[in-house]
Structures are given as C-alpha cells and as structure tokens.
Motif scaffolding. Structure first.
Motif, PDB file in Angstrom:
ATOM      1  N   LEU A 256       0.788  -1.221   0.000  1.00  0.00           N
ATOM      2  CA  LEU A 256       0.000   0.000   0.000  1.00  0.00           C
ATOM      3  C   LEU A 256       0.825   1.279   0.000  1.00  0.00           C
ATOM      4  O   LEU A 256       0.260   2.380   0.040  1.00  0.00           O
ATOM      5  CB  LEU A 256      -0.942  -0.001   1.210  1.00  0.00           C
ATOM      6  N   HIS A 257       2.149   1.152  -0.059  1.00  0.00           N
ATOM      7  CA  HIS A 257       3.017   2.320  -0.056  1.00  0.00           C
ATOM      8  C   HIS A 257       4.024   2.203  -1.198  1.00  0.00           C
ATOM      9  O   HIS A 257       4.498   1.103  -1.502  1.00  0.00           O
ATOM     10  CB  HIS A 257       3.754   2.447   1.280  1.00  0.00           C
ATOM     11  N   GLN A 258       4.354   3.325  -1.802  1.00  0.00           N
ATOM     12  CA  GLN A 258       5.277   3.296  -2.928  1.00  0.00           C
ATOM     13  C   GLN A 258       6.624   2.711  -2.526  1.00  0.00           C
ATOM     14  O   GLN A 258       7.229   1.931  -3.281  1.00  0.00           O
ATOM     15  CB  GLN A 258       5.471   4.694  -3.501  1.00  0.00           C
TER      16      GLN A 258
ATOM     17  N   HIS B 243      -8.190  -2.788  -0.043  1.00  0.00           N
ATOM     18  CA  HIS B 243      -7.405  -1.586  -0.288  1.00  0.00           C
ATOM     19  C   HIS B 243      -6.204  -1.923  -1.172  1.00  0.00           C
ATOM     20  O   HIS B 243      -5.571  -2.985  -1.026  1.00  0.00           O
ATOM     21  CB  HIS B 243      -6.912  -0.995   1.036  1.00  0.00           C
ATOM     22  N   HIS B 244      -5.879  -1.001  -2.081  1.00  0.00           N
ATOM     23  CA  HIS B 244      -4.774  -1.210  -3.010  1.00  0.00           C
ATOM     24  C   HIS B 244      -4.057   0.107  -3.265  1.00  0.00           C
ATOM     25  O   HIS B 244      -4.636   1.190  -3.077  1.00  0.00           O
ATOM     26  CB  HIS B 244      -5.293  -1.752  -4.344  1.00  0.00           C
ATOM     27  N   ARG B 245      -2.809   0.002  -3.717  1.00  0.00           N
ATOM     28  CA  ARG B 245      -2.113   1.157  -4.297  1.00  0.00           C
ATOM     29  C   ARG B 245      -1.880   0.849  -5.765  1.00  0.00           C
ATOM     30  O   ARG B 245      -1.111  -0.040  -6.103  1.00  0.00           O
ATOM     31  CB  ARG B 245      -0.771   1.426  -3.623  1.00  0.00           C
ATOM     32  N   TYR B 246      -2.565   1.567  -6.647  1.00  0.00           N
ATOM     33  CA  TYR B 246      -2.407   1.278  -8.066  1.00  0.00           C
ATOM     34  C   TYR B 246      -1.064   1.815  -8.560  1.00  0.00           C
ATOM     35  O   TYR B 246      -0.492   2.761  -8.000  1.00  0.00           O
ATOM     36  CB  TYR B 246      -3.576   1.809  -8.886  1.00  0.00           C
ATOM     37  N   VAL B 247      -0.550   1.159  -9.602  1.00  0.00           N
ATOM     38  CA  VAL B 247       0.787   1.484 -10.097  1.00  0.00           C
ATOM     39  C   VAL B 247       0.770   1.428 -11.619  1.00  0.00           C
ATOM     40  O   VAL B 247       0.147   0.546 -12.211  1.00  0.00           O
ATOM     41  CB  VAL B 247       1.834   0.512  -9.495  1.00  0.00           C
ATOM     42  N   TRP B 248       1.447   2.366 -12.243  1.00  0.00           N
ATOM     43  CA  TRP B 248       1.487   2.465 -13.702  1.00  0.00           C
ATOM     44  C   TRP B 248       2.643   1.641 -14.263  1.00  0.00           C
ATOM     45  O   TRP B 248       3.661   1.466 -13.599  1.00  0.00           O
ATOM     46  CB  TRP B 248       1.671   3.926 -14.122  1.00  0.00           C
ATOM     47  N   PRO B 249       2.531   1.151 -15.503  1.00  0.00           N
ATOM     48  CA  PRO B 249       3.657   0.442 -16.116  1.00  0.00           C
ATOM     49  C   PRO B 249       4.937   1.269 -16.125  1.00  0.00           C
ATOM     50  O   PRO B 249       6.026   0.757 -15.807  1.00  0.00           O
ATOM     51  CB  PRO B 249       3.154   0.149 -17.531  1.00  0.00           C
TER      52      PRO B 249
END
Length: 251
Positions: free
Chosen positions: A121-123, A202-208
C-alpha cells in the motif's frame, strides 16, 4: 525506513483463506497459458513466487517439474497450500514480499501475479519489492509482474468510481483517490440478484512506467510487456499488463 502494510494484509488474507481449498491448486484450461508462459521463462528453475497464497499457480508449476519456492504474508494461506503440496516439495517463507528472504539467491524466475503488487500500500514498499526480487535472482534471471492498468480515462471530471465487473453472480467497482494513488475495491457476490457476500479491499495502483522506474532502481532491465498471457501486444487501450524485467549478466 520502508512503510509496512503487511499486518493489514495478513489479517485480510488469513480471513479469506477459509474460503479456499487445496483442490483449487490444479492446472486448468484457464491457467494453462499462464503456467506455459512462466515455465518457459523458468526453464529448469528454480522459480520463486511472491504472494504465492494457496498455490493456485505455484503448485501446478512445480508439478510441471520446475522447482518452486514462495513468499506469502498469510500463514493461513500457506497452510492451505501445504495441504496440496508439502513444505518439503514447495517451501514457503511467511513474511512480506517486500523484505522476506526465501531460501537461496539463485532463482531463474521471480513472479508476482493477479494484481498482488497493489496489495503493497506504499510506494516505498513496492520499490522494496523490486529490490527484493533482484536480490533473489541469478544474473540473467527474470522478474514478471501481472497487474491491471489503472482505468482513469473512464473517469469523467469530478467522478472517482469506475465499474470493473458486472455479471449475474458478481459486482465489482473501484473508487480511486487520485492524490494518494490509492484504490478501494468494492466487491459483491450475488445470488438471484441479492448480495450475499459484500467486501472491500485496499490497493495502491501502479502504472507500467512507474514500475519501470522501480525496476531501474533495482538494477533490472525491461525485456517486454504484453497485454495478456497470450503475448498480445500491449497498447494504450490495454487494461492489463504482463511485464518482464531481467537482471543483467555479470560482466
């Protein structure tokens, strides 16, 4: 110091484990293309699955003859896995995939599927996950991630909710927080049009492109990116990505 969401995730997946059976850790027509893809990259192995869960993919891959190990945050999920394949044949370390150590540092393949990277959930946790994969890989080895592509283009101005799935038996919609890059997934099981099992995650979305930066920080190079396990071309319209990075060979 790396932020740690493992306690929250452990509680969630320990609870979900009660709904899983070791009988589900078998190769099916639906999972065969994924297992084919991973087996080809793994060669004679070994392979390490982050967030291995109940072994839905790791166990069939091991039955293909690839030595497999795993890391998972949930002791209850691992217990289900070891009902399907004993620990002596498929060892699993209980802990966060961002920091935990699996036996050895000589894996040909590390893989992370089913959107599980977003459970960190954290970068800085996600960055640490890439670094942990790189630590476990042999030179020339591969790191594979399957994850959805955030569907922000579907959001009209002022809207934060996107429908994801709507069938007779399942309803899923996602609410986005564009400031924190968080996503709350609302999912409902239906029977005869009536909700019988509501839930959220809960999620942290992430880009390619963001993952490519994380890979670079870990010393990994992008090899390819596909839209699916059939190796269809990844485009700006793809709603899922399968990315392959490689640890460079020593000079």
């Amino acid at each position: 110091m790396v932020m740690d969401s493992s306690a929250e995730q452990r509680e969630r997946w320990d609870r979900i484990a009660a709904d899983w059976s070791p009988d589900e850790a078998v190769e099916t027509a639906a999972t065969a293309p994924m297992i084919d893809f991973l087996a080809e990259l793994a060669g004679d192995g070994p392979a390490l699955e982050f967030a291995i869960g109940t072994g839905r993919i790791g166990v069939p891959l091991a039955r293909r003859g690839v030595p497999v190990a795993g890391i998972d945050v949930s002791p209850a999920m691992v217990e289900v896995l070891h009902s399907a394949m004993p620990a002596a044949e498929l060892p699993v370390t209980v802990g966060s995939m961002a920091t935990a150590d699996a036996p050895g540092r000589d894996y040909q393949l590390v893989f992370l599927i089913a959107n599980a990277i977003t459970c960190l959930l954290h970068q800085d946790e996600q960055i640490a996950c890439f670094q942990n994969a790189a630590r476990h890989l042999r030179p020339g080895g591969y790191f594979v991630i399957q994850v959805w592509v955030p569907q922000l283009r579907q959001l009209p101005p002022g809207q934060t909710v996107v429908p994801a799935t709507a069938t007779d038996t399942q309803l899923i919609f996602d609410s986005y927080d564009l400031v924190t890059q968080r996503l709350l997934c609302h999912h409902y099981a239906l029977e005869n049009g009536v909700v019988v099992s509501p839930g959220t995650s809960h999620h942290r979305y992430v880009w390619p492109s963001e993952m490519d930066v994380m890979a670079k920080l870990a010393g990994l190079d992008l090899v390819n990116r596909y839209a699916g396990w059939d190796q269809a071309e990844f485009t700006g319209d793809s709603n899922s990505s399968i990315s392959i990075w490689q640890k460079p060979n020593r000079s």
